[in-house]
Design a protein around this motif. Structure first.
Motif, PDB file in Angstrom:
ATOM      1  N   UNK A   1      30.959  32.371  40.214  1.00 48.49           N
ATOM      2  CA  UNK A   1      31.903  32.156  39.328  1.00 48.49           C
ATOM      3  C   UNK A   1      31.736  33.384  38.414  1.00 48.49           C
ATOM      4  N   UNK A   2      32.787  33.975  37.939  1.00 49.39           N
ATOM      5  CA  UNK A   2      32.760  34.960  36.855  1.00 49.39           C
ATOM      6  C   UNK A   2      33.857  35.006  35.851  1.00 49.39           C
ATOM      7  N   UNK A   3      33.672  35.275  34.606  1.00 48.10           N
ATOM      8  CA  UNK A   3      34.629  35.470  33.701  1.00 48.10           C
ATOM      9  C   UNK A   3      35.034  36.568  33.079  1.00 48.10           C
ATOM     10  N   UNK A   4      36.037  37.054  32.583  1.00 48.52           N
ATOM     11  CA  UNK A   4      36.485  38.337  31.887  1.00 48.52           C
ATOM     12  C   UNK A   4      37.499  37.977  30.992  1.00 48.52           C
ATOM     13  N   UNK A   5      37.916  39.085  30.173  1.00 49.44           N
ATOM     14  CA  UNK A   5      38.883  38.989  28.933  1.00 49.44           C
ATOM     15  C   UNK A   5      38.620  37.761  27.902  1.00 49.44           C
ATOM     16  N   UNK A   6      39.663  37.353  27.594  1.00 52.23           N
ATOM     17  CA  UNK A   6      39.427  36.192  26.387  1.00 52.23           C
ATOM     18  C   UNK A   6      38.513  35.046  26.915  1.00 52.23           C
ATOM     19  N   UNK A   7      38.361  34.851  28.216  1.00 57.59           N
ATOM     20  CA  UNK A   7      37.657  33.924  28.802  1.00 57.59           C
ATOM     21  C   UNK A   7      36.221  34.140  28.221  1.00 57.59           C
ATOM     22  N   UNK A   8      35.826  35.511  28.131  1.00 56.77           N
ATOM     23  CA  UNK A   8      34.441  35.786  28.075  1.00 56.77           C
ATOM     24  C   UNK A   8      34.322  36.215  26.509  1.00 56.77           C
ATOM     25  N   UNK A   9      35.193  36.561  25.654  1.00 53.06           N
ATOM     26  CA  UNK A   9      34.954  36.927  24.373  1.00 53.06           C
ATOM     27  C   UNK A   9      36.283  36.904  23.664  1.00 53.06           C
ATOM     28  N   UNK A  10      36.219  36.448  22.261  1.00 47.75           N
ATOM     29  CA  UNK A  10      37.486  36.563  21.385  1.00 47.75           C
ATOM     30  C   UNK A  10      36.648  36.913  19.910  1.00 47.75           C
TER      31      UNK A  10
ATOM     32  N   UNK B   1      31.249  26.640  34.463  1.00 51.11           N
ATOM     33  CA  UNK B   1      29.850  27.540  34.329  1.00 51.11           C
ATOM     34  C   UNK B   1      28.884  26.887  33.471  1.00 51.11           C
ATOM     35  N   UNK B   2      29.401  26.153  32.683  1.00 51.28           N
ATOM     36  CA  UNK B   2      28.396  25.610  31.601  1.00 51.28           C
ATOM     37  C   UNK B   2      27.813  26.611  30.639  1.00 51.28           C
ATOM     38  N   UNK B   3      28.761  27.777  30.510  1.00 47.28           N
ATOM     39  CA  UNK B   3      28.559  28.890  29.636  1.00 47.28           C
ATOM     40  C   UNK B   3      28.858  28.616  28.208  1.00 47.28           C
ATOM     41  N   UNK B   4      27.854  28.501  27.241  1.00 51.29           N
ATOM     42  CA  UNK B   4      28.044  28.329  25.860  1.00 51.29           C
ATOM     43  C   UNK B   4      29.071  29.343  25.342  1.00 51.29           C
ATOM     44  N   UNK B   5      30.003  29.162  24.386  1.00 58.24           N
ATOM     45  CA  UNK B   5      31.144  30.020  23.782  1.00 58.24           C
ATOM     46  C   UNK B   5      30.738  30.057  22.445  1.00 58.24           C
TER      47      UNK B   5
ATOM     48  N   UNK C   1      35.323  32.635  48.452  1.00 58.14           N
ATOM     49  CA  UNK C   1      34.163  32.957  48.342  1.00 58.14           C
ATOM     50  C   UNK C   1      33.837  33.528  46.764  1.00 58.14           C
ATOM     51  N   UNK C   2      34.770  33.832  46.109  1.00 62.60           N
ATOM     52  CA  UNK C   2      34.612  34.453  44.678  1.00 62.60           C
ATOM     53  C   UNK C   2      35.863  33.664  43.873  1.00 62.60           C
ATOM     54  N   UNK C   3      35.224  33.452  42.724  1.00 63.50           N
ATOM     55  CA  UNK C   3      36.349  32.641  41.756  1.00 63.50           C
ATOM     56  C   UNK C   3      36.169  33.528  40.226  1.00 63.50           C
ATOM     57  N   UNK C   4      37.243  34.176  39.782  1.00 64.31           N
ATOM     58  CA  UNK C   4      37.058  34.968  38.581  1.00 64.31           C
ATOM     59  C   UNK C   4      37.928  34.275  37.405  1.00 64.31           C
ATOM     60  N   UNK C   5      37.464  33.864  36.384  1.00 58.81           N
ATOM     61  CA  UNK C   5      38.207  33.299  35.310  1.00 58.81           C
ATOM     62  C   UNK C   5      38.694  34.373  34.453  1.00 58.81           C
ATOM     63  N   UNK C   6      40.105  34.543  34.284  1.00 57.71           N
ATOM     64  CA  UNK C   6      40.787  35.302  33.378  1.00 57.71           C
ATOM     65  C   UNK C   6      41.680  34.510  32.690  1.00 57.71           C
ATOM     66  N   UNK C   7      41.331  33.228  32.370  1.00 57.76           N
ATOM     67  CA  UNK C   7      42.201  31.974  31.625  1.00 57.76           C
ATOM     68  C   UNK C   7      42.179  31.852  30.406  1.00 57.76           C
ATOM     69  N   UNK C   8      41.705  32.714  29.590  1.00 56.79           N
ATOM     70  CA  UNK C   8      41.843  32.716  28.217  1.00 56.79           C
ATOM     71  C   UNK C   8      40.557  32.140  27.448  1.00 56.79           C
ATOM     72  N   UNK C   9      40.630  31.906  26.078  1.00 55.74           N
ATOM     73  CA  UNK C   9      39.694  31.376  25.289  1.00 55.74           C
ATOM     74  C   UNK C   9      39.414  29.983  25.657  1.00 55.74           C
TER      75      UNK C   9
END
Length: 509
Positions: free
Chosen positions: A276-285, A169-173, A153-161
């Motif tokens: 789909x959600x991201x956190x940590x380095x997957x979201x910001x460096x 997700x197609x989210x620009x970095x 039901x939910x996937x969270x990416x804590x999988x780094x830069x």
């Protein structure tokens, strides 16, 4: 064909962010698992500093003492410019320090907690892609033996830069790469330094030297004269670089770990797309100056965990997860701006930059207000969330971190707030002196109530008759008992979702 999942949430990445999030979800009763491409935990020291607010969070979950058993608390930071001193003891916290502990040790503590709470951790399994189909996310996995798909039901990416979840997700970095190269080395020094943490700034570059407390030092070096190289870092290179920057030979030896990398600052345009959600380095460096990366990731996890648990259980509105992005993206954006400015100012050889850094360091270390601002933001103690703010609550309460309140009188005498947060519930602090209000009884075990009078704390907390503390330690609502009749249940509905205890009808007696 993708197989169904026995888990309500799947997390990609078993670094500190992913392990902390898994523990938070499991604490709230959510079935979750973590998939990790590495076959074992981080063995290198890597990120090594836990700031004051992170230590408070770990204490609220019962892990701070375990961390301190393996750590070296650093109480001050020496900056070579004007021989300035940043005194962390002045923080309004029991953790007025930078807690030095290798990342591998932090991961071990977080993993042990997650496993104790029932989290499944699958190592040697890499998430390679994902897509949303209706109310589920289909994700692809591969190991040495096979490739397959699963659903959750939910996937969270804590999988780094280089996050596969963010890419799906197609989210620009968005951001840029610095022209600087950093050399990192964990070594012994033949000429030990007098300070546990020293930032040496010179015209040739910058050195951050951190004492592990066991005879080893972490050296982080930016040498403006060095161009990028793919070659491994050698001990001779470290020695020659230190001579050039310090002007003397520190005689480094016995390297445990060395690395060379480029600095970049990037922020994902969104932290969430559907399920789909991201956190940590997957979201910001960002620049490592200030040691914020690991701390931001853990704070992301603690902010997201209880919110995702409420939505996954069906109690909370989908809007609750959006507040995770609104609150945490703003914080990381602020860190990126500050670390970018500090890095450019500290590494430039231009005269205006040299003047600016001398003035800036002097202000941050010698002017009381400047010092409070510097240590408050560096430690995370000063972080506040406008999304949480309630204009009717006393100034400085709603949206702000609640300190470890201690109770001097009443039924809760001797209790401390952080000790009552270990179950991951909301905490209602009631100083009104009356009997229990019963206002939050419909939420049952989601709320822990503490009644009595607090003392020994500065700020507006003494004057607030009732304080609703979120599971991440931030104030959701504060005010008088009279206002609480209407406003407190409304705040609880906003942040916790629907009540968990069915209403009793007259016929039920």
């Amino acid at each position: 064909m993708a197989t169904g999942s026995d888990y309500e949430v799947v997390i990609a990445g078993a670094g500190p962010t992913g392990l902390c999030l898994a523990g938070e979800l499991a604490l709230a009763g959510v079935r979750c698992k973590v998939v990790e491409r590495r076959t074992h935990r981080t063995e290198e020291s890597r990120a090594l500093g836990l700031h004051g607010r992170t230590m408070e969070v770990l204490r609220a979950r019962g892990m701070a003492d375990t961390v301190l058993e393996r750590a070296n608390p650093v109480k001050q930071v020496r900056v070579s410019l004007g021989n300035s001193l940043l005194n962390l003891r002045r923080l309004p916290s029991d953790y007025g320090q930078l807690t030095i502990i290798p990342q591998g040790e932090t991961e071990a503590i977080l993993e042990e907690r997650a496993r104790d709470l029932g989290v499944t951790i699958e190592r040697g399994v890499k998430l390679t892609g994902c897509r949303q189909e209706g109310e589920e996310v289909v994700y692809r996995l591969e190991s040495e033996e096979r490739r397959w798909e699963e659903r959750t039901p939910w996937l969270v990416g804590c999988d780094g830069a280089h996050s596969a979840v963010r890419h799906a997700m197609g989210a620009a970095f968005e951001g840029e790469m610095y022209p600087y190269t950093i050399i990192v080395a964990d070594v012994k020094l033949g000429v030990p330094l007098d300070e546990q943490l020293l930032i040496h700034v010179g015209r040739a570059g910058l050195v951050v030297c951190t004492d592990f407390g066991n005879g080893w030092y972490r050296l982080g070096v930016i040498d403006r004269g060095k161009s990028w190289s793919d070659d491994p870092v050698t001990l001779q290179e470290v020695r020659e670089t230190l001579v050039r920057l310090f002007g003397k030979d520190l005689r480094p030896s016995e390297p445990l770990w060395t690395s060379r990398f480029r600095i970049q600052e990037r922020q994902a345009e969104t932290y969430r797309r559907g399920r789909m959600i991201i956190a940590g380095d997957a979201a910001h460096v960002h620049s490592p100056l200030g040691g914020q990366g690991l701390n931001l990731g853990i704070q992301d996890a603690v902010n997201l965990g209880w919110k995702l648990a409420a939505v996954a259980s069906g109690r909370g509105s989908d809007r609750l997860i959006d507040t995770y992005q609104e609150e945490r993206r703003r914080v990381s954006q602020g860190v990126i701006k500050v670390t970018d400015l500090a890095t450019r100012m500290m590494t430039s050889d231009a005269l205006p930059a040299r003047v600016a850094r001398l003035v800036g360091v002097s202000t941050a270390t010698r002017v009381p207000r400047g010092h409070r601002l510097a240590v408050g933001h560096l430690s995370g103690i000063a972080t506040a969330y406008p999304t949480t703010a309630d204009s009717r609550s006393p100034k400085g309460t709603a949206g702000h971190r609640v300190p470890d309140l201690s109770f001097r009188t009443g039924p809760a005498q001797g209790d401390r707030l952080f000790e009552n947060m270990r179950a991951g519930t909301f905490v209602l602090v009631d100083q009104s002196g009356n009997q229990p209000s019963g206002l939050l009884d419909p939420w049952g075990d989601l709320v822990t109530e503490m009644r009595g009078r607090i003392g020994g704390v500065k700020g507006p907390w003494m004057d607030a008759e009732m304080i609703l503390v979120r599971p991440d330690g931030y104030c959701a609502w504060a005010g008088g008992r009279e206002r609480a009749t209407v406003e407190l249940p409304a705040a609880m509905r906003r942040w916790a979702g629907a009540p968990t205890v069915p209403a009793t009808s007259p016929a039920d007696g």
